[in-house]
Design a protein around this motif. Structure first.
Motif, short mmCIF file in Angstrom:
data_model
loop_
_atom_site.label_atom_id
_atom_site.label_comp_id
_atom_site.label_asym_id
_atom_site.label_seq_id
_atom_site.Cartn_x
_atom_site.Cartn_y
_atom_site.Cartn_z
N SER A 23 0.83 -1.20 0.00
CA SER A 23 0.00 0.00 0.00
C SER A 23 0.87 1.25 0.00
O SER A 23 1.95 1.27 0.59
N ALA A 24 0.40 2.29 -0.66
CA ALA A 24 1.10 3.58 -0.63
C ALA A 24 0.66 4.42 0.56
O ALA A 24 1.13 5.53 0.74
N ASP A 25 -0.24 3.91 1.37
CA ASP A 25 -0.74 4.63 2.54
C ASP A 25 0.25 4.45 3.69
O ASP A 25 0.54 3.32 4.10
N PRO A 26 0.83 5.54 4.24
CA PRO A 26 1.82 5.38 5.31
C PRO A 26 1.25 4.77 6.57
O PRO A 26 1.99 4.34 7.44
N ALA A 27 -0.08 4.69 6.72
CA ALA A 27 -0.69 4.07 7.89
C ALA A 27 -1.02 2.61 7.64
O ALA A 27 -1.75 1.98 8.41
N ALA A 28 -0.47 2.03 6.56
CA ALA A 28 -0.85 0.67 6.19
C ALA A 28 -0.34 -0.36 7.19
O ALA A 28 -0.93 -1.41 7.35
N TYR A 29 0.76 -0.10 7.87
CA TYR A 29 1.30 -1.04 8.84
C TYR A 29 1.84 -0.25 10.03
O TYR A 29 2.68 0.62 9.85
N ALA A 30 1.36 -0.53 11.22
CA ALA A 30 1.77 0.22 12.40
C ALA A 30 2.59 -0.68 13.32
O ALA A 30 2.29 -1.86 13.48
N ASP A 31 3.62 -0.13 13.92
CA ASP A 31 4.47 -0.84 14.86
C ASP A 31 5.10 0.19 15.79
O ASP A 31 4.73 1.37 15.75
N ALA A 32 6.05 -0.24 16.62
CA ALA A 32 6.73 0.69 17.51
C ALA A 32 8.12 0.17 17.79
O ALA A 32 8.41 -1.02 17.62
N VAL A 33 9.01 1.09 18.19
CA VAL A 33 10.34 0.72 18.65
C VAL A 33 10.53 1.28 20.05
O VAL A 33 10.00 2.34 20.40
N LEU A 34 11.28 0.54 20.87
CA LEU A 34 11.59 0.92 22.24
C LEU A 34 13.10 0.87 22.38
O LEU A 34 13.72 -0.16 22.09
N VAL A 35 13.71 1.98 22.82
CA VAL A 35 15.17 2.09 22.87
C VAL A 35 15.59 2.51 24.27
O VAL A 35 15.06 3.48 24.82
N SER A 36 16.55 1.79 24.85
CA SER A 36 17.11 2.15 26.15
C SER A 36 18.36 3.00 25.92
O SER A 36 19.29 2.56 25.22
N VAL A 37 18.37 4.20 26.49
CA VAL A 37 19.50 5.12 26.30
C VAL A 37 19.77 5.86 27.60
O VAL A 37 18.89 5.95 28.47
N PRO A 38 20.99 6.41 27.75
CA PRO A 38 21.23 7.32 28.88
C PRO A 38 20.24 8.48 28.84
O PRO A 38 19.86 8.95 27.76
N ALA A 39 19.82 8.93 30.00
CA ALA A 39 18.83 10.00 30.07
C ALA A 39 19.26 11.20 29.24
O ALA A 39 20.38 11.70 29.37
N GLY A 40 18.37 11.63 28.32
CA GLY A 40 18.62 12.79 27.49
C GLY A 40 19.41 12.52 26.22
O GLY A 40 19.58 13.43 25.41
N ALA A 41 19.90 11.30 26.01
CA ALA A 41 20.70 11.00 24.82
C ALA A 41 19.83 11.03 23.57
O ALA A 41 18.66 10.65 23.60
#
Length: 335
Positions: free
Chosen positions: A140-158
């Motif tokens: 699909s050319a629709d940017p909402a065609a597939y939804a997901d998420a990423v979770l990243v652990s980083v030093p505070a404020g990085a």
């Protein structure tokens, strides 16, 4: 000397406090800094402490990447973790935090380019480490065609960047601010005009009447075009969407040279020719859509498309008309 009732209670209070301390310890798994988790929600689950990131979108040659929401937390409890496909609750180490972004990624299919969607890659850049993640591209050319998420652990404020690499060009979104950064190309959302044009003109070739027809569904600005690649810095491709033509007879084998037949007149009087290979003209009713692109300034919003059907050819040889079809102008107004 006997023990007072208060003295007798002290060991019991110490034992109770110690037991409570064991029960209250956070059972979540700590994610070291630099850890990236891809989250897959089976429902319309929401991550906590989020805010919309409406300006965060990237347009690639084969994919559209959009960050919907971003947020910062120190832990995900068990119900939230399970809703997002994690087997157990997670938390950040001391001095770290969990930065997340919900995203959608749509694949863009081009004529004769079904495998092109495999060229796009998504990565997370955090703490100087680039982690490629797997996110399915759809047809699909629709940017909402597939939804997901990423979770990243980083030093505070990085800083945390989400990157789309497509046809050799990498573009980035600052996850914390929810905005595109300086390496982003093109325009998001892309300016479009939903109304196209219809043209019909009559002419005569070698004594034979020919009716030439051309149609388009609309116009859009694109940073990348199939067969042409990325537009130059400060420019964009004006796509004439679903451009198609018919005319001639089965023996005519007509083609259209876009650089001669199609041009864009800008408000300052500049004429910009189309930059596309020769396009075959269907002699029958089976009109096949083709790509038609003109490189314009990225600020382009208004202009005129000029169509000159007299530039039709027999293969590589220009057509000799006794009476050519009349040229026509069509206004463009992108919004």
């Amino acid at each position: 000397m006997g023990r007072s009732p208060l003295t007798a209670l002290i060991p019991l209070l110490v034992l109770t406090t110690s037991a409570c301390g064991v029960l209250d310890r956070d059972p979540a798994t700590a994610l070291p800094a630099g850890t990236v988790r891809v989250l897959h929600s089976a429902s319309l689950a929401h991550l906590p402490a989020g805010r919309e990131a409406g300006a965060a979108g990237l347009v690639g040659g084969h994919a559209l990447l959009h960050v919907q929401e971003t947020g910062v937390v120190t832990h995900l409890d068990e119900p939230t973790a399970r809703r997002w496909g994690l087997p157990e609750p997670v938390r950040a180490d001391d001095g770290d935090e969990l930065v997340w972004a919900s995203l959608s990624l749509g694949g863009r299919s081009w004529r004769n380019s079904d495998r092109d969607v495999e060229w796009a890659r998504v990565a997370v850049l955090a703490g100087g480490v680039r982690t490629t993640i797997t996110v399915p591209l759809t047809a699909s050319a629709d940017p909402a065609a597939y939804a997901d998420a990423v979770l990243v652990s980083v030093p505070a404020g990085a800083p945390v960047l989400l990157q789309l690499t497509d046809d050799g060009v990498t573009q980035s979104i600052d996850v914390r601010s929810g905005r595109r950064v300086d390496d982003a190309r093109g325009l998001y959302p892309r300016p479009v005009q939903e109304d196209g044009f219809r043209y019909a003109g009559n002419g005569t070739i070698d004594g034979t009447p020919v009716r030439f027809q051309a149609f388009a569904d609309g116009f859009a600005l694109e940073p990348w075009a199939p067969g042409l690649g990325w537009a130059r810095d400060g420019h964009a491709w004006l796509a004439v969407t679903r451009f198609r033509m018919s005319g001639g007879t089965p023996a005519a084998e007509l083609t259209l040279d876009p650089a001669l037949a199609v041009s864009i007149l800008t408000p300052d009087g500049t004429t910009l020719p189309a930059d596309t290979d020769r396009i075959p003209v269907s002699p029958g009713s089976g009109i096949t859509p083709h790509g038609l692109y003109v490189e314009v300034p990225a600020t382009f919003r208004y202009g005129v498309l000029r169509l000159a059907p007299a530039a039709l050819k027999h293969g590589l040889t220009p057509v000799t008309w006794q009476r050519p079809p009349a040229p026509a102008d069509f206004p463009i107004g992108l919004t």
